[in-house]
Enzyme design. Structure first.
Site, PDB file in Angstrom:
ATOM      1  N   GLY A  92       6.999   0.299   8.701  1.00  0.00           N
ATOM      2  CA  GLY A  92       7.806   1.197   9.318  1.00  0.00           C
ATOM      3  C   GLY A  92       7.728   1.935  10.326  1.00  0.00           C
ATOM      4  O   GLY A  92       7.974   3.240  10.564  1.00  0.00           O
TER       5      GLY A  92
ATOM      6  N   ILE B 252       7.033   9.927  10.504  1.00  0.00           N
ATOM      7  CA  ILE B 252       5.630  10.046  10.118  1.00  0.00           C
ATOM      8  C   ILE B 252       4.806   9.061  10.466  1.00  0.00           C
ATOM      9  O   ILE B 252       3.787   9.102  11.145  1.00  0.00           O
ATOM     10  CB  ILE B 252       5.548  10.154   8.497  1.00  0.00           C
ATOM     11  N   ALA B 253       5.285   7.765  10.659  1.00  0.00           N
ATOM     12  CA  ALA B 253       4.739   6.424  10.785  1.00  0.00           C
ATOM     13  C   ALA B 253       4.315   6.685  12.689  1.00  0.00           C
ATOM     14  O   ALA B 253       3.313   6.242  12.989  1.00  0.00           O
ATOM     15  CB  ALA B 253       5.465   5.154  10.894  1.00  0.00           C
TER      16      ALA B 253
ATOM     17  N   LEU C 214      11.267  -4.647   4.022  1.00  0.00           N
ATOM     18  CA  LEU C 214      10.720  -4.153   2.470  1.00  0.00           C
ATOM     19  C   LEU C 214      11.442  -5.188   1.597  1.00  0.00           C
ATOM     20  O   LEU C 214      10.691  -5.497   0.662  1.00  0.00           O
ATOM     21  CB  LEU C 214      10.953  -2.782   2.081  1.00  0.00           C
TER      22      LEU C 214
ATOM     23  N   ALA D 299       6.517   3.112   5.280  1.00  0.00           N
ATOM     24  CA  ALA D 299       7.816   2.702   5.251  1.00  0.00           C
ATOM     25  C   ALA D 299       8.288   3.081   3.656  1.00  0.00           C
ATOM     26  O   ALA D 299       7.814   2.609   2.693  1.00  0.00           O
ATOM     27  CB  ALA D 299       7.923   1.202   5.615  1.00  0.00           C
TER      28      ALA D 299
ATOM     29  N   LYS E 199      10.528   7.162  -5.142  1.00  0.00           N
ATOM     30  CA  LYS E 199       9.403   7.337  -4.797  1.00  0.00           C
ATOM     31  C   LYS E 199       8.357   7.561  -6.079  1.00  0.00           C
ATOM     32  O   LYS E 199       7.235   6.974  -6.049  1.00  0.00           O
ATOM     33  CB  LYS E 199       9.395   8.678  -4.088  1.00  0.00           C
TER      34      LYS E 199
ATOM     35  N   PRO F 209       3.478  13.908   0.977  1.00  0.00           N
ATOM     36  CA  PRO F 209       3.907  15.098   1.522  1.00  0.00           C
ATOM     37  C   PRO F 209       5.188  15.702   1.021  1.00  0.00           C
ATOM     38  O   PRO F 209       6.005  15.301   0.345  1.00  0.00           O
ATOM     39  CB  PRO F 209       4.639  14.522   2.830  1.00  0.00           C
TER      40      PRO F 209
END
Length: 347
Positions: free
Chosen positions: A15, A20-21, A70, A90, A166, A191
């Site tokens: 991702g 963040i990536a 995904l 991702a 998640k 996070p």
């Protein structure tokens, strides 16, 4: 760890256009690694390279791109083969309009399991999964003590679909490693609300509300309590978790410190950004007003379960075990605001 030893190691970041990536890619390149990243379309490559350049790094040929999604098997074997580590950042984006929560849960869970299966076959040393605090803090009775890595979201309660996705994806990952990991190592980063320097058009959900605040689109601050962390520290934690032997089989909450109320964020913006924050409304909205607004406003409706709840978490594990030293929440908030103005995202 020297840069020279890293230069022979290839790391996959999934991702790659995500907030963040991109910061993970930036820090991996700075540490001397070769990086491969997945994107949904190669049209995103110039965007990612531009964001890295905004972050101060010309990636050149040390960064390569591959199309992989995904929800599909296509190209994942090619993406993972030859990698020492995988940072699986991702995740399906939260959908505002969905018929059923499975539209988020199934891709998240199946995406994680696909990556783990191929990583195991390909001889990857360790997968670092980016989960979320959403897999920890939901569905519990109100509590004043901070949530820790031992806590899990109780998915039988009234948990929003994204947070449920998640939780179930992370649970599935741990189950897979236990049952059929065959030596593959897994570590997880959870996070809290991610703030910090925006490098381009892709940024976290937490930043959207900060942008709304600065643009004067929020009539005040609902009584909502959250923890926050700077994206640079989230990326730093991923790299520490990736290589530290003691991090194997562990999860780590990425948070700057104590949780704060939304009105505190407004006050920090006003104090640190002066005239640039003159549209920020630093008054707290009564809960009854938010409940009335929720009858017609979907954003207000989403806030209702969190009104007045303290959502405190602790970073003690990452700090003591990995020597992680995050910036303060105030620094993260200020860096976010400065970058939004610098890039012209907030006029």
């Amino acid at each position: 760890m020297t840069t020279n030893s890293n230069s022979k190691k290839l790391v996959l970041v999934t991702g790659g256009s995500g907030f963040i990536a991109v910061h993970c890619i930036l820090q991996l390149l700075e540490a001397g690694y070769q990086v491969r990243t997945t994107v949904r379309s190669l049209t995103r490559e110039p965007d990612v390279r531009a964001m890295l350049k905004e972050g101060g790094f010309e990636a050149g040929d040390r960064l390569s791109f591959i199309v992989a999604e995904l929800g599909s098997d296509a190209n994942w074997i090619e993406a993972i083969t030859g990698c020492t580590y995988v940072l699986h950042v991702a995740s399906p984006t939260p959908l505002n309009q969905y018929e059923h929560e499975d539209e988020m849960i199934i891709p998240a869970r199946e995406g994680v399991l696909r990556v783990l299966r191929i990583a195991r076959k390909s001889g990857v040393k360790r997968v670092v999964l980016t989960s979320a605090v959403g897999a920890i803090v939901y569905g519990h009775k109100p509590q004043t003590i901070p949530f820790t890595e031992k806590d899990w979201t109780i998915t039988t309660g009234d948990v929003p679909a994204y947070q449920k996705s998640k939780t179930l994806a992370e649970r599935a990952a741990w189950d897979f490693i236990e049952r059929e990991g065959d030596g593959l190592e897994l570590s997880v980063v959870n996070p809290v609300g991610v703030l910090g320097p925006v490098l381009g058009p892709d940024y976290s959900h937490s930043i959207h509300f900060l942008k709304s605040m600065m643009e004067g689109k929020m009539p005040g601050c609902p009584k909502v309590n959250s923890s926050y962390v700077d994206v640079r520290d989230v990326a730093d934690l991923h790299l520490r978790v990736m290589t530290e032997p003691a991090a194997k089989g562990q999860r780590f909450i990425a948070t700057a410190g104590e949780s704060i109320w939304m009105v505190d964020i407004a006050k920090i913006l006003k104090q640190n950004m002066s005239a640039l924050a003159n549209k920020v409304n630093a008054k707290e909205l009564p809960n009854t007003l938010v409940r009335i607004a929720a009858l017609t406003n979907p954003v207000a409706k989403a806030i209702i379960p969190f009104l007045g709840k303290v959502m405190n978490t602790t970073n003690k594990k990452a700090v003591s075990m990995l020597g992680w030293s995050p910036r303060s929440t105030e620094e993260a908030i200020t860096a976010t605001a400065e970058s939004l103005i610098r890039l012209g995202i907030v006029k």
